[in-house]
Motif scaffolding. Sequence first.
Motif: not given
Length: 788
Positions: A58-63, A81-91, A237-246
Amino acid sequence: MIKNYLKIAFRNLLKQKGFSAINIAGLALGMACSLLILLWVQDERGVDAFHENGKDLYYVYERNTLGGKIESWYWTQGPLAEELKKEIPEIKAATPIEWPNNSTFSVNNKILKQVGIGAGPDFFTMFSYPLLEGRATDALNSPTSITISRKMAVDFFGSPGAAIGKTIRYENKKDFKVSAVFEDFPSSAADRYNYIMSWSAYLEDNGWAKDFEAVDPRTCVQLRADANPEVVEKKMKFILDKFNTELKGSNRIELGLQKFDQHYLHSEFKNGYPDGGRIEYVQLFSLVAIFILLIACINFMNLTTARSVKRAKEIGVRKVMGALRALLIRQFIGEAVFLALISMILALILTSLALPAFNHLTGKEIIVPYKEFSFWISILGLSLITGTFSGSYPAFFLSAFNPIQVLKGTLKSGTRAVWFRKGLVVFQFVLSIVLIISTILISRQIHFVQTTSLGYNRQNLLYIPIEGNLSGKLDVFNAEAKKLPGIVNVSELSEAPTEMNNGTLSVAWQGKDPNMHVRFIHDVIGPDFMQTMKLQLIAGTEFPSDGSFDSLGYIVNETAVALMGYKDPVGKPISNGWQGHIRGVVKDFHFRSLHDPIQPLILGQGKNNWYSTILVRTEAGKTRAALEGLNKLCKELNPAFPFSYKFSDEEYTKLYKSDEITGSLSQIFAGLAIFISCLGLMGLSIFTATQRVKEIGVRKVLGASVTSLFMLLSKEFVGLVGLAFIIAVPLGWWAMTHWMNNFTYRAGIPWWVFGIAGLAAMMIALATVCIQALKSANANPVTSLRSE
């Protein structure tokens, strides 16, 4: 019995050579056109579909939902890529993939440009790119190693085996050790590379890609075989929330998944989700293939029924002798299938002859898969379906003849049969007129996008990439280049004008809504940028060209000013990472294709190491002399790199490559559809003249002129084409309105296009029936009336 049927069919072919040639040629041409299109469609649908793990890639895209506006793209954060592997076991695996670069490599005195990327350690385990030398698990583990293609290995070292362990110099600044050699990417790969460097090596030169504040590389993931993609998408879906606190309120950045093999055909977004792209062309030409085959089948029906009188007595005698209608139907359908098989053989020959030119036009490497058993099964099936469909109506029509009427010579066609044949001709010309309308409007739109004012002059403008030592010698280059013959002006830019895509969300201005997050295109420019590009500065001043540096000034475009709401923008505060002011306002210009609207733009003054491209404005008619001087200058200042350049107008044209191919294919297939339709019209004119031969004889005996008889035979065809035109106009308007919605800036759909299409169809139709009508009008009436 089958042997007898074949004998009869073969005798009829030889007995009516002209009719048979037209019938077979029309069907073969329709089959060949459809076969070409279907091979192209199959090739398009097969892009990136060869990977063994394809169902899990799969491609990952940002909305991005910012300020109430939704935008989506494939640019992602380097560490994602590394963050997704770390946080989501299905990857199971994930890799960042850099956008392709054209880089310089050298071995001893051999210097070559090669296209490649940076990627993570999982790349070769995820994708099915076979390694000829080395191991997939550790090919991209070291920042000092690189993998190269078979071609690159042969070019530099003579063979893949000889390349392993050898040193190759990258951009004349870093030495890599060849750790693996991969097979050249197949033609079915959407992107093809000659080298892949490790992500750790890429980060050494691109430190910004180490954090989540910048987006640029693509990210691909491989799910576990038992993973549910919908569940994984919800988790990420919302895994970037912790990096986009603004980001607050409704403003947020979400992640989505798209099947890897669907990206090529579905690369555009609507309402934040993948929807549209090249798939629209695939669907369009799939319909065209079906329509052209339908037109060819309709011709077969009309031409066969037009000659039905010739076989009427044969049918009457056979019926009197006891032949059942079902038996006759099978015979006539069998003859149609026999003709279809002959036509298919001819179509295969035509396809093979046309493929080289077709591949050149479409940029493909399509071949006819003669060695594949499934191909021959498909060809046989297509021939049977085509033959059965095209022969069905003539079979039922001919087998229904009343033997008594036939043998008495009083056979007449029923009203229903006449209207059916006329309806087929109307249908043919509806499709043909729609294709003519589409061809004219597509050509107008392509001409419009190629000639419309972009806000800058793309003629006599070229780009030179800044590589190697050139970055530290730009002042010398500029001074010396301006002295060369044919050079008008020189400047620099951080991205080529047709590639300006460096986005930023950090632009702020006085009175900006804190919940408003707008993506600006941000680039840095050198002195004399406006003069070199021939842009119009409508307020303020350009950056100084005397060597001084304005770190606080910005130049923005009209779209940005409208967004900020400044009435008198020059001098007003604005920031993009640091506080500054608006120094000038440039008139809007297009730095993307006309498919997209102009985006807000902010330009800052750059320094030598911030630039990637040199812009050179040459004098008209002196480009060759300018290139010779630039080549010599670059070799003096940057001898380790080959001189390379691109023309602005050619780069701009590449933005519309798909549209140009669509236009060219439309013209070709519209012409062929018209030609095939004319064969059907000829069949109906022959049928009509045959049916009215005695009427024409009587009229001539009573004093009718050739002109009046020509008008008599032609008027019904004029009516049929006129009816087709009435039906085709709204269909053509709807289809082209839908296609032009892909462009933000359009040439429009003027009324006269429909008039030209209708007139062209009418003239072609009249020219087709003219010969048969004149032949019938000039025939000796004694011949047709001697039996009365």
